[in-house]
Every structure is written in C-alpha cells, then in structure tokens.
Enzyme design. Sequence first.
Site, PDB file in Angstrom:
ATOM      1  N   SER A 163       3.078  -1.561  10.537  1.00  0.00           N
ATOM      2  CA  SER A 163       4.522  -1.509  10.805  1.00  0.00           C
ATOM      3  C   SER A 163       5.223  -2.839  10.506  1.00  0.00           C
ATOM      4  CB  SER A 163       4.792  -1.052  12.248  1.00  0.00           C
ATOM      5  OG  SER A 163       4.336   0.278  12.427  1.00  0.00           O
ATOM      6  N   HIS A 172      -9.548   1.070   4.379  1.00  0.00           N
ATOM      7  CA  HIS A 172      -8.300   1.297   5.108  1.00  0.00           C
ATOM      8  C   HIS A 172      -8.561   2.270   6.258  1.00  0.00           C
ATOM      9  CE1 HIS A 172      -4.297   2.707   6.105  1.00  0.00           C
ATOM     10  NE2 HIS A 172      -3.876   1.565   5.615  1.00  0.00           N
ATOM     11  N   GLY A 224       1.985   2.765  10.655  1.00  0.00           N
ATOM     12  CA  GLY A 224       2.897   3.889  10.469  1.00  0.00           C
ATOM     13  C   GLY A 224       3.571   4.356  11.743  1.00  0.00           C
ATOM     14  N   GLY A 256       2.773  -0.857   4.398  1.00  0.00           N
ATOM     15  CA  GLY A 256       2.754   0.544   4.000  1.00  0.00           C
ATOM     16  C   GLY A 256       4.173   1.058   3.793  1.00  0.00           C
ATOM     17  N   GLY A 257       4.708   1.712   4.806  1.00  0.00           N
ATOM     18  CA  GLY A 257       6.009   2.390   4.711  1.00  0.00           C
ATOM     19  C   GLY A 257       7.108   1.558   4.071  1.00  0.00           C
ATOM     20  N   GLU A 268      -7.023   4.721   7.365  1.00  0.00           N
ATOM     21  CA  GLU A 268      -6.830   6.154   7.069  1.00  0.00           C
ATOM     22  C   GLU A 268      -8.068   6.735   6.388  1.00  0.00           C
ATOM     23  OE1 GLU A 268      -3.030   5.737   5.125  1.00  0.00           O
ATOM     24  OE2 GLU A 268      -2.152   5.246   7.074  1.00  0.00           O
ATOM     25  N   ASN A 300       0.859  -1.185   0.000  1.00  0.00           N
ATOM     26  CA  ASN A 300       0.000   0.000   0.000  1.00  0.00           C
ATOM     27  C   ASN A 300       0.898   1.239   0.000  1.00  0.00           C
ATOM     28  OD1 ASN A 300      -1.829   2.025   0.444  1.00  0.00           O
ATOM     29  ND2 ASN A 300      -2.321   1.427   2.553  1.00  0.00           N
ATOM     30  N   TRP A 301       1.042   1.835  -1.186  1.00  0.00           N
ATOM     31  CA  TRP A 301       1.956   2.982  -1.317  1.00  0.00           C
ATOM     32  C   TRP A 301       1.355   4.276  -0.750  1.00  0.00           C
ATOM     33  CZ3 TRP A 301       3.959   2.391  -7.085  1.00  0.00           C
ATOM     34  CH2 TRP A 301       4.743   1.238  -7.174  1.00  0.00           C
ATOM     35  N   LYS A 302       0.077   4.230  -0.415  1.00  0.00           N
ATOM     36  CA  LYS A 302      -0.626   5.434   0.090  1.00  0.00           C
ATOM     37  C   LYS A 302      -0.425   6.593  -0.897  1.00  0.00           C
ATOM     38  CE  LYS A 302      -0.164   3.447   4.597  1.00  0.00           C
ATOM     39  NZ  LYS A 302      -0.178   3.596   6.045  1.00  0.00           N
ATOM     40  N   GLU A 339      -5.527  -4.793  10.625  1.00  0.00           N
ATOM     41  CA  GLU A 339      -4.537  -3.731  10.816  1.00  0.00           C
ATOM     42  C   GLU A 339      -4.917  -2.905  12.035  1.00  0.00           C
ATOM     43  OE1 GLU A 339      -2.354  -2.654   6.977  1.00  0.00           O
ATOM     44  OE2 GLU A 339      -4.202  -1.535   6.942  1.00  0.00           O
TER      45      GLU A 339
HETATM   46  P1  PGA Z   1       2.565   0.694   7.680  1.00  0.00           P
HETATM   47  O1  PGA Z   1       1.135   0.824   6.969  1.00  0.00           O
HETATM   48  O2  PGA Z   1       3.180  -0.591   7.177  1.00  0.00           O
HETATM   49  O3  PGA Z   1       3.323   1.910   7.250  1.00  0.00           O
HETATM   50  O4  PGA Z   1       2.316   0.650   9.150  1.00  0.00           O
HETATM   51  C1  PGA Z   1       0.312  -0.309   6.804  1.00  0.00           C
HETATM   52  C2  PGA Z   1      -0.963   0.111   6.139  1.00  0.00           C
HETATM   53  O5  PGA Z   1      -1.416   1.247   6.364  1.00  0.00           O
HETATM   54  O6  PGA Z   1      -1.565  -0.651   5.382  1.00  0.00           O
END
Ligand code: PGA
Length: 260
Positions: free
Chosen positions: A218, A100, A178, A239-240, A102, A13-15, A172
Amino acid sequence: MAGTARRPLLAANWKMNPLSAADAVALSRGVLPAATRHAERVDVALFPPFCWLPAVAAELEGRPVGLGAQDCFWERSGAFTGEVSAAMLAGWCGWVIAGHSERRTHFGETDEQVARKAAAALAAGLGVIVCVGEREDQLEAGETERVVGAQLAAALRVVEPAGAGRLVVAYEPVWAIGTGRNAEPSQAGATMALVRRGLDAALGAEAAAQVRVLYGGSVSAANVASYVGLEVCDGCLVGGASLRAEEFSTMIGTIGAVPR
Ligand code: PGA
C-alpha cells in the site's frame, strides 16, 4: 536511505494488469518523463505480465528504465507446461520478482521453491527481487521475526556474495498488500533492519552492503516519503499505485528529492 551508497529503486509490480499490450505501452510511456528526469538519482523498474514484456521492452529501448518479470521457473527448459524460465526472460528483461506473497498464497510457493527461482534468476544474469513478509495472523502472534527470518534465510542459502549486487529484498507484510493499510514506517523499519542484519550475517558486510532492501504494501504518493526517509529503506515495491502513471511519477520525484 540517507547516507547509503546504494541507489534507490522504485519497482512497479503491475500484477495481472493491464489487459492489453497497448495499455501496457501507454503506462510505460506515462512514467518515462519522470524516470528520465530523475535517472541520475533513482532506479525505476517496471514489472508487466509476461505477455507484455516484448511490447514494453520496445517502448523502453534506450531509456533509463529497468524491465522485469513477476515470476520465473527454476529449470532452464523442458516439459514444464505453462512455465517461463529465467534463461528465457534474460532475452527480454533484466529483472525478476521471486516469492511475491500472492504466489506464496495462491500458488503454494514454498521458501525452498522461491530460493530455487532466485538462484535460477541470478544464474541467468538477472537481478532478482525476493519478497518476504508475514501474514496478519503471524503478525498478531508475534511471529514476524521468525517468519521473515526463515524466508530470508532460505533465499540467502542460494546467493553467493558475488551475486549480491543483483539481489534486492522486498519486505512486504502480507496484510499491507492491496489493503490501503500500509505498515507504520517505524514498524516496517524495524523488520527491514532485521533483514539487513540477516544479510550481513549470511553474505558478510561488504557484499550485504550492495543488497537493496525495499518496503512494499500500500505504498502511495502520500506515504512513500515516510519509507524512503528511513535509513534502512532503499526504495519501494509498488502494486496498485504503479498502475497510475501520474501517481507513480510523483513517487519517482519524491524519491529523487530525498537527500542521500
Ligand atoms: P500494493 O502491492 O502496493 O497494491 O499494496 C504491493 C505488492 O504487491 O508488491
């Protein structure tokens, strides 16, 4: 993951990254060697922002890497300024993420809206990753089971057993996203087992067995093995660390090496 017939999935997930099509293409190119090397054992899917889908799709053409969007709207077309429908996405990619945290937090998406998005994605022939997870205050109040159960139940109301093979549920915990504070594998495993029981109850054991359950929050090259080694874990949503081709490639290799 050990002993299941489900193929592991590592989803990136590149956001809202990266800032240019050229960087998006470079990032996809960076993960192609590892994804290709381990394609027999690991499914890999990349989720760039909408605007980079065509460029990344061209880069991935003919390669064993899935492509998806980070969101979709439930209506097919019409006067919905700024929205992109699942039907439109189906021309570019095979996957979409729904719900998600977010989007739930910053854009107020409700369980019902997430369910409508998941239903639209499945109806358009896409695979969908439905995200569930509790906030930190809910964790501390001992509400994880209630919150995750309700999020899952809402989504499963719209899923027919026939669509189960295209459904993925990502657990999640919001406080782990994050933050660098990944959930204890045993704690994540307990909630993922709860998700699996919910899938069994809603879809029946046979259809539920096709649904993959991922952990996200994370995840890094340093900790991915501790999740995918769990019986209940079919992969990770990252994500990150997915923005770093080298680290993400290491994670693909780690999953590929897990005995199944
Ligand atoms: P993260 O994000 O790996 O940066 O914690 C995961 C996600 O939001 O899917």
